[in-house]
Design a protein around this motif. Structure first.
Motif, PDB file in Angstrom:
ATOM      1  N   THR A  44       0.832  -1.209   0.000  1.00  0.00           N
ATOM      2  CA  THR A  44       0.000   0.000   0.000  1.00  0.00           C
ATOM      3  C   THR A  44       0.862   1.253   0.000  1.00  0.00           C
ATOM      4  O   THR A  44       0.598   2.210  -0.748  1.00  0.00           O
ATOM      5  N   ALA A  48       1.078   4.047  -2.973  1.00  0.00           N
ATOM      6  CA  ALA A  48       0.854   5.471  -2.712  1.00  0.00           C
ATOM      7  C   ALA A  48       2.047   6.308  -3.168  1.00  0.00           C
ATOM      8  O   ALA A  48       1.883   7.385  -3.765  1.00  0.00           O
ATOM      9  N   CYS A  83      -1.997  10.806  -1.076  1.00  0.00           N
ATOM     10  CA  CYS A  83      -1.085   9.651  -1.067  1.00  0.00           C
ATOM     11  C   CYS A  83      -0.219   9.637   0.184  1.00  0.00           C
ATOM     12  O   CYS A  83       0.050   8.560   0.748  1.00  0.00           O
ATOM     13  N   LEU A  86      -2.418   8.416   2.930  1.00  0.00           N
ATOM     14  CA  LEU A  86      -2.653   6.982   2.767  1.00  0.00           C
ATOM     15  C   LEU A  86      -1.461   6.167   3.247  1.00  0.00           C
ATOM     16  O   LEU A  86      -1.626   5.168   3.970  1.00  0.00           O
ATOM     17  N   SER A  89      -1.297   6.323   7.046  1.00  0.00           N
ATOM     18  CA  SER A  89      -2.341   5.526   7.693  1.00  0.00           C
ATOM     19  C   SER A  89      -2.043   4.031   7.589  1.00  0.00           C
ATOM     20  O   SER A  89      -2.344   3.267   8.518  1.00  0.00           O
ATOM     21  N   TYR A 108      -6.747  -2.511   3.136  1.00  0.00           N
ATOM     22  CA  TYR A 108      -5.868  -1.632   2.370  1.00  0.00           C
ATOM     23  C   TYR A 108      -6.447  -1.340   0.983  1.00  0.00           C
ATOM     24  O   TYR A 108      -6.268  -0.250   0.444  1.00  0.00           O
ATOM     25  N   ALA A 111      -8.921   1.380   1.415  1.00  0.00           N
ATOM     26  CA  ALA A 111      -8.211   2.650   1.606  1.00  0.00           C
ATOM     27  C   ALA A 111      -7.687   3.190   0.277  1.00  0.00           C
ATOM     28  O   ALA A 111      -7.741   4.404   0.022  1.00  0.00           O
ATOM     29  N   LEU A 112      -7.209   2.313  -0.583  1.00  0.00           N
ATOM     30  CA  LEU A 112      -6.719   2.737  -1.895  1.00  0.00           C
ATOM     31  C   LEU A 112      -7.865   3.230  -2.776  1.00  0.00           C
ATOM     32  O   LEU A 112      -7.721   4.227  -3.495  1.00  0.00           O
ATOM     33  N   ALA A 115      -8.760   6.621  -1.576  1.00  0.00           N
ATOM     34  CA  ALA A 115      -7.760   7.599  -2.003  1.00  0.00           C
ATOM     35  C   ALA A 115      -7.913   7.948  -3.479  1.00  0.00           C
ATOM     36  O   ALA A 115      -7.716   9.109  -3.882  1.00  0.00           O
TER      37      ALA A 115
END
Length: 202
Positions: A44, A48, A83, A86, A89, A108, A111-112, A115
């Motif tokens: 991840t 990012a 990014c 992200l 986090s 994850y 989360a992506l 984002a």
């Protein structure tokens, strides 16, 4: 007849990288044969960082997709900031999730996806594109809010967030319909043409 807008799609390379990273994480979770998931946070962070680097190195394309989006210094700043958040986090959340036995690739991936919606929102210059970006972000964060399924608080938080998001989405669409009826366009620049110059009209 115009050709395929290759340059317009290339301008969205950071968003594409975030989405691709999310899909890779989902696929690795499907074919995972062990309980070792420590690499997922690192993947991840790498995704990012790659998306932020692509945003910085890609020359600003200006208006793309017939003015529905704008890739400029502001959108690059938004993408890099998202990014960075992200990556931070993922680094902070990995040990917290691991200690509770809740570390999964889907976390994850969500989360992506969130984002990617935030990054797209930073480039939107059209009400419909902004709505799509907000929904991509919101749907992912709904699931993230209820990620810790044990107990009543996560489910309650996700349910309340979902209701708030449903009402706000309905109001946004209704407002966009009213704006379109009054101006004949959902483009920010065309909307501003009825009220004078705006900073986003270029």
């Amino acid at each position: 007849m115009t050709g395929f807008p290759t340059a317009d799609f290339a301008a969205f390379l950071p968003v594409a990288i975030l989405v691709a990273g999310a899909l890779v994480l989902l696929m690795t979770e499907v074919f995972l044969t062990t309980d070792r998931r420590g690499y997922q946070a690192g993947l991840t962070v790498a995704t990012a960082a790659l998306a932020a680097l692509a945003a910085i190195l890609t020359p600003p394309a200006g208006r793309i997709f017939a003015g529905q989006a704008m890739v400029d210094a502001f959108s690059v700043f938004v993408t890099v900031t998202v990014c960075a958040g992200l990556a931070l986090s993922a680094l902070v959340g990995a040990p917290w999730l691991n200690a509770r036995g809740a570390e999964r690739g889907e976390f994850y991936a969500l989360a992506l996806f969130a984002a990617s919606g935030m990054s797209l929102l930073g480039s939107a210059t059209d009400l419909l594109v902004a709505f799509i970006a907000i929904e991509v972000m919101s749907l992912s964060t709904y699931a993230l809010a209820a990620w810790m399924r044990r107990g009543r608080k996560p489910a309650e938080a996700a349910f309340k967030y979902f209701l708030l998001g449903a009402f706000s989405s309905a109001l946004l669409l209704y407002g966009a319909a009213l704006v379109y009826g009054a101006t004949g366009s959902t483009l920010f620049s065309q909307i501003c043409a009825h009220r004078g110059p705006c900073w986003w009209s270029g």
